[in-house]
Design a protein around this motif. Structure first.
Motif, PDB file in Angstrom:
ATOM      1  N   ARG A  31       0.812  -1.176  -0.133  1.00  0.00           N
ATOM      2  CA  ARG A  31      -0.121  -0.185   0.059  1.00  0.00           C
ATOM      3  C   ARG A  31       0.901   1.398  -0.112  1.00  0.00           C
ATOM      4  O   ARG A  31       0.659   2.048  -0.408  1.00  0.00           O
ATOM      5  CB  ARG A  31      -1.028  -0.046   1.267  1.00  0.00           C
ATOM      6  CG  ARG A  31      -2.101  -1.062   1.087  1.00  0.00           C
ATOM      7  CD  ARG A  31      -2.986  -1.180   2.376  1.00  0.00           C
ATOM      8  NE  ARG A  31      -3.925  -2.101   2.250  1.00  0.00           N
ATOM      9  CZ  ARG A  31      -4.683  -2.601   2.997  1.00  0.00           C
ATOM     10  NH1 ARG A  31      -4.460  -2.223   4.345  1.00  0.00           N
ATOM     11  NH2 ARG A  31      -5.580  -3.411   2.727  1.00  0.00           N
ATOM     12  N   ARG A  32       1.953   1.239   0.666  1.00  0.00           N
ATOM     13  CA  ARG A  32       2.943   2.392   0.693  1.00  0.00           C
ATOM     14  C   ARG A  32       3.480   2.644  -0.720  1.00  0.00           C
ATOM     15  O   ARG A  32       3.410   3.615  -1.177  1.00  0.00           O
ATOM     16  CB  ARG A  32       3.996   2.258   1.770  1.00  0.00           C
ATOM     17  CG  ARG A  32       3.352   2.239   3.018  1.00  0.00           C
ATOM     18  CD  ARG A  32       4.565   2.103   3.956  1.00  0.00           C
ATOM     19  NE  ARG A  32       5.746   2.995   4.005  1.00  0.00           N
ATOM     20  CZ  ARG A  32       5.841   4.160   4.352  1.00  0.00           C
ATOM     21  NH1 ARG A  32       4.928   4.757   5.171  1.00  0.00           N
ATOM     22  NH2 ARG A  32       6.993   4.835   4.272  1.00  0.00           N
ATOM     23  N   ALA A  35       0.774   4.132  -2.699  1.00  0.00           N
ATOM     24  CA  ALA A  35       0.417   5.594  -2.361  1.00  0.00           C
ATOM     25  C   ALA A  35       1.634   6.336  -3.012  1.00  0.00           C
ATOM     26  O   ALA A  35       1.182   7.645  -3.584  1.00  0.00           O
ATOM     27  CB  ALA A  35       0.499   5.773  -1.002  1.00  0.00           C
ATOM     28  N   GLN A  38       1.077   6.609  -6.931  1.00  0.00           N
ATOM     29  CA  GLN A  38      -0.145   7.557  -7.324  1.00  0.00           C
ATOM     30  C   GLN A  38       0.161   8.876  -7.089  1.00  0.00           C
ATOM     31  O   GLN A  38      -0.092   9.937  -7.750  1.00  0.00           O
ATOM     32  CB  GLN A  38      -1.242   7.172  -6.527  1.00  0.00           C
ATOM     33  CG  GLN A  38      -2.129   5.772  -6.936  1.00  0.00           C
ATOM     34  CD  GLN A  38      -3.018   5.324  -5.775  1.00  0.00           C
ATOM     35  OE1 GLN A  38      -3.069   5.693  -4.832  1.00  0.00           O
ATOM     36  NE2 GLN A  38      -4.054   4.510  -6.491  1.00  0.00           N
TER      37      GLN A  38
END
Length: 249
Positions: A31-32, A35, A38
């Motif tokens: 997820r990091r 993120a 993005q």
């Protein structure tokens, strides 16, 4: 109008009921990475290669502008001519192995930017005919064995080495000596075809590899870890996706 850049982040699996704490940490790392990507303007799709067919993984990543292969399980030793039964051997994910190895070869053939992290770094090497050190043994400085999962990362410096366009760009962005977060018990041994060493640890272990012609880079450490130097993951992704390097490949 500028077309959005698409990034495929390929993990091993989205399900590890046998190892919930490890899976939670791996998910946090993924997820990091998503993120940061993005925030850098990428449209990201996450593909869990063990959870679908090899054909589906290849199709879903086929048109990506760049690919990231994240960490995970050991590569099945049959893929690099070794035997099972080594120390600290865990479960393997052969479907993910096959898909990711094919993605790495395809990236080299097409000149698609590819960043491999930890297992992904090793995937690149094996995909191009290289081999692995199967286990670094107890007391390795490259992971903190016996610690809770949130403390498994080892902090140590690596020295970057020049010699390829990617390696030179890496030094320009990160400097000659880089602080890293790592948690691995295997390592690159014999280099695969077309690869050069881009970083080494104090004990001589290969910590990064760069393709001599294609925009393909692997690092043994985890730039997406919370303890990593701020901006490190984004810098590595930028190195492989710089337009000049992509065109040159």
């Amino acid at each position: 109008m500028t077309t959005a850049r698409t990034l495929s982040i390929v993990t091993v699996t989205a399900h590890r009921p046998h190892a919930p704490e490890y899976h939670a940490y791996s998910t946090m790392l993924m997820r990091r990475a998503v993120a940061v990507s993005q925030a850098s303007g990428w449209t990201v799709e996450v593909v869990a290669a063990e959870d679908t067919s090899v054909v589906d993984t290849l199709a879903r990543t086929d048109r990506a502008d760049a690919v990231v292969l994240l960490g995970g399980e050991d590569i099945a030793p049959e893929y690099y001519g070794a035997a099972r039964g080594y120390r600290a051997e865990g479960r393997h994910a052969e479907r993910a192995d096959e898909a990711q190895l094919t993605i790495a070869r395809r990236a080299v053939d097409r000149g698609t930017p590819l960043l491999g992290i930890c297992r992904g770094h090793q995937i690149i090497n094996v995909a191009l005919g290289g081999t692995l050190v199967q286990d670094l043994g107890e007391g390795s400085a490259h992971r903190r064995d016996g610690e809770p999962i949130e403390r498994v990362m080892s902090t140590h410096d690596v020295e970057l080495t020049a010699g390829t366009p990617l390696a030179g760009s890496l030094i320009d962005r990160l400097g000659r000596v880089v602080s890293t977060q790592s948690a691995h018990h295997q390592a690159v041994a014999r280099l695969g075809s077309g690869l050069a060493v881009a970083a080494v640890a104090h004990d001589g272990l290969v910590e990064a590899i760069a393709h001599r012609e294609a925009p393909v880079l692997g690092v043994q450490w985890h730039p997406e870890d919370p303890g990593a130097v701020r901006g490190q993951f984004g810098a590595l992704l930028a190195v492989v996706t710089e337009p000049a390097l992509a065109v040159a490949a």
